[in-house]
Design an enzyme around this catalytic site. Structure first.
Site, PDB file in Angstrom:
ATOM      1  N   GLN A  18     -77.254  36.376  62.586  1.00 19.95           N
ATOM      2  CA  GLN A  18     -78.340  35.569  62.041  1.00 19.95           C
ATOM      3  C   GLN A  18     -79.696  36.135  62.453  1.00 19.95           C
ATOM      4  O   GLN A  18     -80.731  35.655  61.987  1.00 19.95           O
ATOM      5  CB  GLN A  18     -78.214  34.131  62.546  1.00 19.95           C
ATOM      6  CG  GLN A  18     -76.962  33.412  62.085  1.00 19.95           C
ATOM      7  CD  GLN A  18     -76.784  32.089  62.799  1.00 19.95           C
ATOM      8  OE1 GLN A  18     -76.209  32.015  63.878  1.00 19.95           O
ATOM      9  NE2 GLN A  18     -77.281  31.023  62.195  1.00 19.95           N
ATOM     10  N   CYS A  51     -90.069  49.015  39.872  1.00 18.99           N
ATOM     11  CA  CYS A  51     -90.949  49.792  40.738  1.00 18.99           C
ATOM     12  C   CYS A  51     -90.369  49.822  42.155  1.00 18.99           C
ATOM     13  O   CYS A  51     -89.991  48.768  42.685  1.00 18.99           O
ATOM     14  CB  CYS A  51     -92.341  49.169  40.788  1.00 18.99           C
ATOM     15  SG  CYS A  51     -93.169  49.104  39.198  1.00 18.99           S
ATOM     16  N   HIS A 101     -79.469  36.769  57.513  1.00 16.97           N
ATOM     17  CA  HIS A 101     -80.814  36.245  57.258  1.00 16.97           C
ATOM     18  C   HIS A 101     -81.837  37.346  56.998  1.00 16.97           C
ATOM     19  O   HIS A 101     -83.032  37.122  57.133  1.00 16.97           O
ATOM     20  CB  HIS A 101     -81.261  35.364  58.425  1.00 16.97           C
ATOM     21  CG  HIS A 101     -80.456  34.117  58.558  1.00 16.97           C
ATOM     22  ND1 HIS A 101     -80.420  33.350  59.699  1.00 16.97           N
ATOM     23  CD2 HIS A 101     -79.639  33.482  57.672  1.00 16.97           C
ATOM     24  CE1 HIS A 101     -79.616  32.310  59.532  1.00 16.97           C
ATOM     25  NE2 HIS A 101     -79.133  32.369  58.302  1.00 16.97           N
TER      26      HIS A 101
END
Length: 262
Positions: free
Chosen positions: A118, A154, A136
């Protein structure tokens, strides 16, 4: 319900804890091991928690003020500058002994261990771990705030410097590649983490409070499939109820010995 009722005292040597040798036995026998790390593991390296890092201009902010797409759209420069400040903080942080122990174990047993985290600081990678599932996101990478209308899109590297940088063609803003409030976890990463959780025989849950979902659901899924869930955390967590064993010690202290010679 834990199988180990023993509750270690604060100053007790972890090697005398029955849960320590019991966990080593489980790790020796396991062909598939999953690891999920959280903020407590990074804190042992000196990484400020999200709240502790909110100092200076950002000292009175709520988390939603700095980790929310709507807040970013309203005050992009103010939020972007905080993330740049945070990146500077993390440049001097080094992996601790727990990160290194996991990396060395993975190098010895590359097919046995899946590491998910995490944390967004990439300390696992700095220690030498590979294939880390970043639930995360991370502090290093950026992505476009809005989908690029061009085909092909892009590249992020073309963003013009600024606070925050913008695409010189589309005008779109960059944002940190971190999961904010209201964001979905990266679909492919979450799918891989779920597969590892369902397939493992042992899951080490290190330094996480177990309150943030869907990440906190991964150990629960592992336990439902029969895996032994081991909690490594000095403080109680919301996942203690599903643990086979509890190791109430800092991960940097216990992991090197736990994984040694396995």
């Amino acid at each position: 319900m834990t199988d180990t009722a023993h509750t270690p005292t604060k100053n007790q040597d972890f090697r005398a804890d029955p849960a320590f040798e019991a966990t080593r036995a489980l790790l020796r026998a396991a062909q598939r091991i999953a690891v999920m790390s959280g903020a407590g593991m990074s804190a042992e390296s000196g990484v400020p928690t999200f709240r502790d890092a909110q100092t200076g201009l950002w000292s009175n902010c709520r988390p939603e003020d700095l980790a929310d797409e709507r807040a970013y759209r309203q005050r992009p420069g103010w939020v972007w500058d905080w993330y740049m400040y945070r990146r500077e903080q993390l440049k001097t942080v080094k992996p601790n002994a727990g990160h290194i122990a996991l990396a060395e174990f993975q190098q010895r047993h590359p097919q046995r261990l899946t590491l998910m985290t995490q944390n967004v600081d990439r300390l696992h990678q700095a220690a030498g771990s590979t294939g880390v599932l970043e639930l995360h996101g991370n502090w290093v990478d950026d992505r476009w705030l809005d989908p690029c209308p061009k085909t092909p899109a892009c590249p992020v590297s073309r963003a013009a410097p600024g606070s925050p940088p913008r695409c010189p063609e589309c005008g779109h803003l960059l944002r940190p590649d971190i999961v904010w409030f209201g964001d979905s976890l990266p679909a492919q990463v979450l799918a891989e983490a779920e597969r590892a959780s369902l397939a493992c025989q042992v899951m080490l849950v290190i330094g996480t409070s177990g309150v943030v979902y869907p990440a906190a659901g991964l150990p629960i899924a592992a336990q439902h499939m029969g895996a032994a869930v081991i909690i490594i955390n000095p403080a109680p967590t919301e996942l203690d109820r599903i643990a086979r064993h509890l190791l109430r010690y800092p991960s940097a202290q216990v992991l090197p010995a736990l994984l040694d010679d396995i």
